[in-house]
Enzyme design. Structure first.
Site, PDB file in Angstrom:
ATOM      1  N   ASP A 195       0.864  -1.159   0.000  1.00 22.26           N
ATOM      2  CA  ASP A 195       0.000   0.000   0.000  1.00 22.26           C
ATOM      3  C   ASP A 195       0.917   1.230   0.000  1.00 22.26           C
ATOM      4  OD1 ASP A 195      -3.220   0.576   1.585  1.00 22.26           O
ATOM      5  OD2 ASP A 195      -2.128   1.713   0.084  1.00 22.26           O
TER       6      ASP A 195
HETATM    7  C1  GLC Z   1      -4.401   4.241  -0.298  1.00 24.09           C
HETATM    8  C2  GLC Z   1      -5.270   3.066   0.100  1.00 24.09           C
HETATM    9  C3  GLC Z   1      -5.291   1.953  -0.918  1.00 24.09           C
HETATM   10  C4  GLC Z   1      -5.181   2.537  -2.311  1.00 24.09           C
HETATM   11  C5  GLC Z   1      -3.795   3.156  -2.430  1.00 24.09           C
HETATM   12  C6  GLC Z   1      -3.581   3.806  -3.805  1.00 24.09           C
HETATM   13  O1  GLC Z   1      -3.666   4.655   0.817  1.00 24.09           O
HETATM   14  O2  GLC Z   1      -4.995   2.478   1.363  1.00 24.09           O
HETATM   15  O3  GLC Z   1      -6.511   1.220  -0.733  1.00 24.09           O
HETATM   16  O4  GLC Z   1      -5.357   1.529  -3.301  1.00 24.09           O
HETATM   17  O5  GLC Z   1      -3.543   4.106  -1.406  1.00 24.09           O
HETATM   18  O6  GLC Z   1      -4.424   4.877  -3.975  1.00 24.09           O
END
Ligand code: GLC
Length: 746
Positions: free
Chosen positions: A289
């Protein structure tokens, strides 16, 4: 050597590789792996590390950091994938840099959070799950994939499948609620919808199941907080939803921000390698993430970013989202032998194979089709489906004196409340490329419905979340001038989703004061709720004549809700997450344990029982609950035998009669209880459901067929096996009522 000659050389290599083997999927995969190996042999260490680095564009921000040099990073071969970039022109411009200006011309992946629609926005996933309609859920992802790929995307950071039992956590809006079995069915449907029948199709997206693992169980429901639970709870409740996505063929997995019992997921070798790759045989790639590798330092398991990078790639991570840790530290880690080049090569290979699966090496511009972009965005059939899905996601929570549907005699309808006419709040969190101006508000949907035949009044009455009561008096006078009042209450779109935990899950601001004043007029009032989580609304439940839960319905929210309010669609949704009476009851979920001192429901406050002094144990609305404009009676539950062998089929039937005045759909639910286990067992577990149409006055016999193997569970020694013993089998309209019978497994 230009990119065409490299591709031709690779084509020749692969032609001779493939021609010698049958076109079995596993052989196609091994041919992709061979081709990937051929490229890896040509790559420098820096080029390999580039493939392991994912950066956001500066088009939109979905996290705490942003680099403005992402285009330079592509040109330098330091970015192998980009997210938050779409439209054909933009994607084409970035892809051309990768394909025509880098030494090896490796095409980019383009990822985006297509969570509940891309341009045509559907109800938030928690709302969708309340439809219990797996086909509709899959279809919504198919439409989302069609629109997203028409705008250049080839990867979505979805489905989010995190099991969640705590409505204080804002991201419950993104999942499928509190039940593992239903959540697993929905996870598989979403993966199939996104990835389609063949990833080579230009309307297929790589799916990415997230957030692995157990992100939905933060202490206190507080975003990003610690997750700490027993191994049995992890296996019994939280892990199966991710495995369902893996078993459905999901192409990628995203690690979660949280730790699990002391080990952050992003550096958890047991989770990512031993369990996901070795036990579950996951053969796709693992992305972190947003800068979650960097956060290993804040977690306190890495002294610095270099150690964080080493921990994560050695745990099994393949791609660093936005953290720049792999870019800045992996080469040195290889030189100092803290990370082997073999580990790097394995990660690069999994990512290159994903690009082969999409056909990007054959045609890196396959998702850059201007004609598709013009023709396949917000098609009328997509909008029609979105409208129907918004209606089918609604849950009728209360309907005293048949307040709903609105009777045709109404001459003046008042639409009052802070969410009556808010376009942006119909989108919800994670609304991708959806635009507020395309959304139909509740007020607009009602006006569309009555087409001038009824006088429509409207006023806000108050704001969503402040203490300004100055407009309530005027709202009351508007209500007094109407025959019927629709009260639009709830949360704004940014009150749920990421970084949106709430300690108080009641109606925000002064909305309850507004409701009290409007309902006190004595007019027929129907409350429509717009919210991304279960709310604690005990007083509203006691004073409002009718309450319709609409969640956050997306582009066609207003039209879909109006279809329900005026009776063109009979609501059929059922809750997939318990609504507590108050936040003090949390965690509260239907499949809890009996404890050693269970209450007697007849005496809920009896001393020395597992209860509270100031509230009953029962929720405001239980899992599986939802009303209809008609009524159903359940009778004559039958089971094919009372004693079963361990590899037997249990066949249960029940009669459902429509005892009301109109046709209606009913979600009939089947629950099991294992009365004596090797460890304590839940008082109920959902094991099946059927959504059936029952015409007024008619009776339908519903048949359930489950294998006794589905009664297996994790024993004290963590073996997953089935016991002999006695069981109860329930069939009912929700998790707290229905018919019961018994059987035994020998
Ligand atoms: C965010 C979220 C994740 C998302 C990623 C990209 O922090 O936790 O679910 O896909 O960043 O946007």
């Amino acid at each position: 050597m230009n990119h065409k000659s490299i591709y031709f050389m690779l084509f020749l290599i692969s032609f001779f590789l493939i021609s010698g083997c049958k076109n079995e999927p596993k052989n196609i995969l091994s041919s992709y792996e061979s081709k990937a190996d051929s490229i890896i042999r040509l790559m420098t260490l820096e080029e390999k590390i580039g493939q392991l680095s994912l950066f956001t564009s500066d088009w939109s921000s979905t996290g705490p950091t942003m680099r403005k040099d992402y285009i330079d990073l592509i040109r330098q071969g330091k970015a192998g994938s980009i997210f938050n970039a779409y439209t054909v022109d933009y994607v084409m411009s970035l892809q051309k840099i990768a394909v025509e200006e880098t030494r090896l011309h490796i095409p980019l992946l383009f990822g985006y959070d297509v969570i509940h629609g891309h341009r045509t926005i559907f109800p938030i996933p928690l709302g969708q799950s309340a439809s219990w309609d797996l086909e509709a859920i899959e279809k919504s992802e198919r439409i989302a994939a069609t629109e997203a790929t028409a705008e250049g995307l080839n990867w979505t950071f979805a489905p989010m499948v995190d099991l969640a039992r705590d409505p204080r956590w804002g991201r419950v809006m993104e999942g499928a609620g509190e039940d593992t079995w239903l959540g697993s069915q929905i996870a598989a449907a979403r993966v199939k919808g996104f990835q389609g029948s063949d990833l080579l199709n230009s309307n297929s997206l790589l799916a990415c199941v997230k957030h692995f693992a157990a992100y939905g169980a933060p202490q206190g429901g507080r975003e990003y907080h610690t997750v700490d639970m027993s191994e049995r709870s992890l296996y019994e409740w939280y892990l199966p939803v991710y495995k369902a996505a893996v078993d459905a063929g999901v192409a990628s997995v995203m690690t979660s921000f949280n730790e699990i019992a002391g080990v952050p997921s992003t550096s958890n070798k047991w989770l990512l390698t031993d369990l996901l790759r070795n036990d579950w045989k996951f053969n796709g790639f693992i992305v972190t993430d947003y800068s979650s590798i960097n956060e290993l330092v804040q977690h306190g398991v890495a002294a610095d970013l270099s150690e964080a990078g080493s921990l994560s790639i050695n745990a099994g991570v393949d791609m660093d989202m936005q953290g720049s840790v792999f870019m800045n530290h992996l080469a040195d880690l290889v030189k100092s032998q803290k990370v082997s080049e073999e580990t790097i090569n394995s990660a690069v290979k999994r990512i290159l194979v994903a690009k082969y699966k999409l056909g990007l090496f054959d045609d890196p511009y396959k998702y850059c089709n201007k004609k598709r972009e013009e023709e396949e965005i917000m098609r009328q059939d997509f909008l029609d489906f979105a409208r129907d899905f918004a209606a089918k996601s609604c849950v009728l929570l209360k309907n005293s004196n048949k307040t709903l549907p609105i009777n045709s005699g109404s001459k003046t309808i008042a639409v009052i409340g802070p969410l009556a006419d808010s376009k942006s709040d119909m989108l919800g969190f994670w609304s991708a490329a959806g635009k507020a101006e395309n959304c139909v508000t509740l007020l607009e949907g009602i006006k569309n419905k009555v087409k001038g035949s009824v006088n429509i009044l409207s006023t806000k009455g108050c704001n969503v979340n402040d203490n300004n009561t100055s407009e309530i008096k005027q709202a009351v006078s508007v209500a007094r001038n109407a025959d019927f009042v629709i009260l639009a209450l709830g949360e704004s779109r940014d009150m749920s989703g990421e970084a949106a935990s709430r300690t108080d899950i009641s109606l925000p601001g002064v909305q309850l004061e507004l409701a009290r004043a409007i309902i006190a007029t004595g007019k027929p009032v129907a409350v429509v709720l717009f919210n991304g989580r279960p709310l604690s609304i005990p007083e509203l439940d006691s004073i409002a004549p009718a309450i319709l839960e609409s969640w956050i319905g997306g582009t066609e929210a207003g039209n879909g809700i109006a279809d329900v309010l005026f009776g063109d669609i009979n609501p059929s949704g059922k809750l997939t997450m318990t609504f507590p009476r108050n936040v003090g009851q949390i965690p509260i979920f239907y499949n809890s344990k009996n404890t050693g001192r269970p209450i007697n429901p007849e005496k809920p406050f009896e001393k020395y029982k597992s209860n509270y002094l100031d509230a009953p144990n029962s929720p405001l609305y239980p899992f599986g609950y939802g009303l209809s404009y008609t009524t159903f009676s359940y009778s004559d539950i039958k089971i094919n035998k009372t004693e079963f062998q361990k590899d037997d089929q249990i066949i249960a039937t029940v009669e459902i009669k429509n005892t009301g005045e109109r046709d209606g759909e009913e979600i009939v639910q089947l629950y099991i209880r294992d009365l004596v286990g090797n460890v304590t067992r839940p008082v109920k577990e959902l094991k099946g459901f059927k959504k059936i149409l029952v015409k007024k006055g008619e009776t339908v016999i519903v048949t359930f067929n489950i294998s006794t193997s589905e009664l297996s569970y994790y024993h004290e020694d963590m073996s997953f096996t089935l016991d002999s013993g006695d069981f109860e089998l329930f069939v009912g309209p929700n998790s707290s009522e229905g018919l019961v019978t018994r059987f035994s497994v020998l």
